[in-house]
Structures are given as structure tokens and as C-alpha cells.
Design an enzyme around this catalytic site. Structure first.
Site, short mmCIF file in Angstrom:
data_model
loop_
_atom_site.label_atom_id
_atom_site.label_comp_id
_atom_site.label_asym_id
_atom_site.label_seq_id
_atom_site.Cartn_x
_atom_site.Cartn_y
_atom_site.Cartn_z
N GLY A 77 0.84 -1.20 0.00
CA GLY A 77 0.00 0.00 0.00
C GLY A 77 0.87 1.25 0.00
N ARG A 90 0.53 -5.04 -5.65
CA ARG A 90 0.45 -6.27 -4.84
C ARG A 90 0.84 -7.39 -5.81
NH1 ARG A 90 -0.82 -4.25 0.32
NH2 ARG A 90 -2.42 -2.69 0.11
N ARG A 111 -4.97 -1.97 9.30
CA ARG A 111 -4.87 -3.43 9.24
C ARG A 111 -5.02 -4.02 10.63
NH1 ARG A 111 -0.74 -6.21 5.11
NH2 ARG A 111 -1.77 -5.63 3.19
N ASP A 147 5.04 -4.30 6.16
CA ASP A 147 5.58 -5.57 6.64
C ASP A 147 5.57 -6.65 5.56
OD1 ASP A 147 2.85 -5.61 6.77
OD2 ASP A 147 2.73 -6.55 8.74
N THR A 177 4.36 2.98 5.25
CA THR A 177 2.97 2.55 5.33
C THR A 177 2.26 3.46 6.31
OG1 THR A 177 1.46 0.82 6.13
CG2 THR A 177 3.68 0.76 7.01
N ASP A 194 2.72 -0.31 11.47
CA ASP A 194 2.73 -1.69 11.99
C ASP A 194 4.03 -2.44 11.69
OD1 ASP A 194 2.44 -1.87 9.27
OD2 ASP A 194 0.76 -3.27 9.32
P1 ATP Z 1 0.72 -2.14 3.56
O1 ATP Z 1 0.67 -2.86 4.86
O2 ATP Z 1 0.92 -0.68 3.72
O3 ATP Z 1 -0.36 -2.48 2.61
P2 ATP Z 1 2.67 -4.09 2.73
O4 ATP Z 1 4.07 -3.94 2.23
O5 ATP Z 1 2.48 -4.83 4.02
O6 ATP Z 1 2.07 -2.63 2.80
P3 ATP Z 1 1.60 -6.32 1.18
O7 ATP Z 1 0.63 -6.34 0.06
O8 ATP Z 1 1.34 -7.16 2.37
O9 ATP Z 1 1.77 -4.77 1.59
O10 ATP Z 1 3.03 -6.75 0.61
C1 ATP Z 1 3.55 -6.11 -0.54
C2 ATP Z 1 4.18 -7.10 -1.46
O11 ATP Z 1 5.30 -7.75 -0.82
C3 ATP Z 1 3.29 -8.25 -1.90
O12 ATP Z 1 2.40 -7.91 -2.90
C4 ATP Z 1 4.33 -9.27 -2.36
O13 ATP Z 1 4.82 -8.93 -3.64
C5 ATP Z 1 5.46 -9.07 -1.35
N1 ATP Z 1 5.33 -10.06 -0.27
C6 ATP Z 1 4.42 -10.10 0.74
N2 ATP Z 1 4.58 -11.19 1.52
C7 ATP Z 1 5.62 -11.88 1.00
C8 ATP Z 1 6.28 -13.10 1.33
N3 ATP Z 1 5.88 -13.86 2.37
N4 ATP Z 1 7.31 -13.51 0.57
C9 ATP Z 1 7.72 -12.77 -0.49
N5 ATP Z 1 7.14 -11.62 -0.86
C10 ATP Z 1 6.10 -11.16 -0.15
#
Ligand code: ATP
Length: 319
Positions: A11, A72, A171, A103, A125, A129
Site C-alpha cells: 500500500g 500487490r 490493518r 511488513d 505505510t 505496523d
Molecule cells: P501495507 O501494509 O501498507 O499495505 P505491505 O508492504 O504490508 O504494505 P503487502 O501487500 O502485504 O503490503 O506486501 C507487498 C508485497 O510484498 C506483496 O504484494 C508481495 O509482492 C510481497 N510479499 C508479501 N509477503 C511476502 C512473502 N511472504 N514472501 C515474499 N514476498 C512477499
């Protein structure tokens, strides 16, 4: 180290651009080349990679969103997808990667690090978190946005003696809700870190109204309950008009506040400095007003951001 890459993932949050700018200009000032990767890990896989210059990051310090785009891309959990991503990085001669995100994005950076490719995570973010930092880039900008929404809803709720429920992002983290409830003077802050008892809430609101309260403002973190259903129940119990407002993506947009611009700039430059010093597989943070860095694998596996019990308790006394 001569060439590094930077991407934004997950995000978006206000201040990501300032962080990209910090990375780019911090690197160029040390005579490194910087490559921008578009659309997060998806762009890494699809080789959507471009050399950035000082000019590439002109006029972005004040802009919300991310000039590199974000995506994503759940496929990044698969090892062969990541192998292809590393191959693309190596093809350009990029030796290390700065990942700006939440995260989930850190998980991706951790996986690359475990595969021998050095990454540095920058917490971007609005949810606040991410382990290893007191503040994430965008959190305080989003907080101001939520407060301005509460202020507006307060005006009209007060005029109409209406009960307002406001759903806030975060979240699984209640930081935004708690801080907004204190700064916005809300009566209730329903957060994921605390048990939620619907009937207790409904009865509490009803009691307040019976005792002569003109209106009531209830903040609820997303994913806890259906706020529209909750508003129907409160309206039925109190006989008072009750409306739910889901703030949604409004909270993620807008110009970053001064704090987020400074934080993002500092973290961007700091991440590059770490790479120059030979650190890889780290995540940066700000703790007790100082920039810090932690092992990204350890941070993800063993560190949790502690719930701000003190702020929650203070909030409880002010309602
Ligand atoms: P926000 O919490 O602000 O939405 P975020 O970074 O937590 O941000 P996510 O959609 O959870 O958002 O993760 C972003 C991207 O990171 C995912 O679309 C994926 O490409 C990668 N990602 C997430 N989890 C994993 C994982 N376990 N292993 C490898 N890549 C991952």
C-alpha cells in the site's frame, strides 16, 4: 558498491516519494548509480527498471503516492519468481536493493536477503505496523487526514445530535485509531489489540445518550466489525440517528506533512549510507528520535511492534 536499486511496494503512503528522493540523491552524492524499479516486486520480475537521475526526483518531495508505482504481487512468494527478479537485478549490475513498504514488502526483502541478495527495508505505510521503528513514513500524515475528517463529522454530528462511527485504516494495528481518537476527541477507540464486546459498546453509547450527551464519536479500526451493521444496532438501541463513515483510501493520499518528509529523507539517505558501509539485510527505523537499523530477518521473525499501552490508557481517561 556502485549500483543500487530502489522500489516501493504494498500500500502506498504519503512520503514514499520523499524517501525515493532521499535514496536517489543520497546515492548520487556518493557517486553511486541508482535504478528505479517500477510497480514494486512485479516490476522487478518484469524487468521494469530504469536509471534515475537527480532530475528524476525533482518536484516529488511534496507529492503523495509513489512516482515509482506500487503493486500487490503475491507471486513473489514463489522462489522461482524471486530467482528471476535477482537475475534481472544482476543483469543491470545492481548490487543491492532498497525496499520502501510495509511488513509484507519486508517479507519480500527478507526472502531476497536469505537468497544472498542484500536488501535494506524502509518502513513506508500509514499503518505504523512495522517492527523496529516507532514511526512509519506516512503514519502522521494519515493521522492528520483522519483528524480533519473527525473534525468535520463532529460539526455535523453535533448539529444533528447524531452518533458517528468512523472506520479507520491500520490493518491489525490500532495506532492510527488510538492517536486519532485522542487528537480528535472521540469517545471510543475500538482497536484490534483489545477485545471487542459489541453489546458493551452499544450499552455504553446508550448510557451516554441517556445521560444527555448531544452526540457520540466512535472510532473503529478496519477488519474488526461491519460498521454499517453496528450503526443499525446502535440506532435501534438509542433511537438516535447513527451513521458510519468508512474513510478508506482517502487516508492514504495527500501531501506528506513536514515530519514525514524529513523522516523519509533521513531514512532514504541513511539506507544508502548503510549499503556503503557494507550492511545488507537490514531494516531502518527511528526509535527514541534516533535512526537505527536491525537485522531484517530477525525483525520479521522475532520483533513485534509493542502495543502503545500508555497512549491507550491515556485515551481511556479522556473519553
Ligand atoms: P501495507 O501494509 O501498507 O499495505 P505491505 O508492504 O504490508 O504494505 P503487502 O501487500 O502485504 O503490503 O506486501 C507487498 C508485497 O510484498 C506483496 O504484494 C508481495 O509482492 C510481497 N510479499 C508479501 N509477503 C511476502 C512473502 N511472504 N514472501 C515474499 N514476498 C512477499
Amino acid at each position: 558498491i556502485k549500483k543500487i536499486g530502489v522500489l516501493t511496494s504494498g500500500g502506498d503512503s504519503p512520503g514514499m516519494n520523499a524517501a525515493i528522493r532521499g535514496v536517489v540523491r543520497g546515492a548520487l552524492s556518493e557517486n553511486l548509480e541508482v535504478y528505479g524499479i517500477y510497480d514494486g516486486y512485479q516490476g522487478l520480475y518484469e524487468d521494469n527498471i530504469e536509471l534515475l537521475t537527480r532530475r528524476s526526483v525533482s518536484d516529488v518531495i511534496n507529492r503523495g503516492g509513489t512516482m515509482l508505482g506500487s503493486a500487490r504481487f503475491p507471486q513473489f512468494k514463489e522462489e522461482e519468481i524471486r530467482l528471476k527478479a535477482i537475475e534481472n537485478l544482476k543483469k543491470h549490475g545492481i548490487e543491492a536493493l532498497v525496499v520502501i513498504g510495509g511488513d509484507g514488502s519486508y517479507m519480500g526483502a527478507k526472502c531476497l536477503t536469505e537468497m544472498g541478495y542484500p536488501c535494506i527495508g524502509i518502513p513506508g505505510t500509514i499503518d505504523n505496523d512495522v517492527p523496529g521503528t516507532d514511526y512509519t513514513i506516512g503514519f502522521l500524515t494519515a493521522l492528520n487526514c483522519v483528524i480533519s475528517a473527525i473534525d468535520r463529522l463532529r460539526d455535523t454530528s453535533s448539529s444533528h445530535r447524531r452518533i458517528s462511527i468512523i472506520e479507520v485504516m491500520g490493518r491489525h494495528c490500532g495506532d492510527l485509531t488510538i492517536a486519532a481518537s485522542i487528537a480528535g476527541g472521540a469517545e471510543y477507540a475500538i482497536v484490534p489489540e483489545k477485545p471487542y464486546d459489541e453489546s458493551e459498546l452499544v450499552e455504553g453509547v446508550a448510557e451516554g445518550i441517556a445521560n444527555g450527551k448531544k452526540h457520540s464519536i466512535i472510532l473503529v479500526t478496519e477488519h474488526i466489525t461491519d460498521v454499517h451493521e453496528l450503526s443499525k444496532k446502535i440506532e435501534a438501541r438509542t433511537g438516535r440517528e447513527t451513521r458510519a463513515t468508512v474513510l478508506g483510501h482517502v487516508q492514504r493520499g495527500g501531501a506528506p506533512t513536514a515530519f514525514d518528509r524529513v523522516l523519509a529523507s533521513r531514512m532514504g539517505v541513511y539506507a544508502v549510507d548503510l549499503l556503503i558501509q557494507g550492511f545488507g539485510g537490514r531494516c531502518v527505523g527511528i526509535q527514541k528520535d534516533e535512526l537505527v537499523h536491525h537485522d531484517i530477518i530477525d525483525a520479521i521473525e522475532n520483533k513485534r511492534r509493542p502495543f502503545n499501552e500508555e497512549l491507550y490508557r491515556i485515551g481511556q481517561k479522556l473519553f
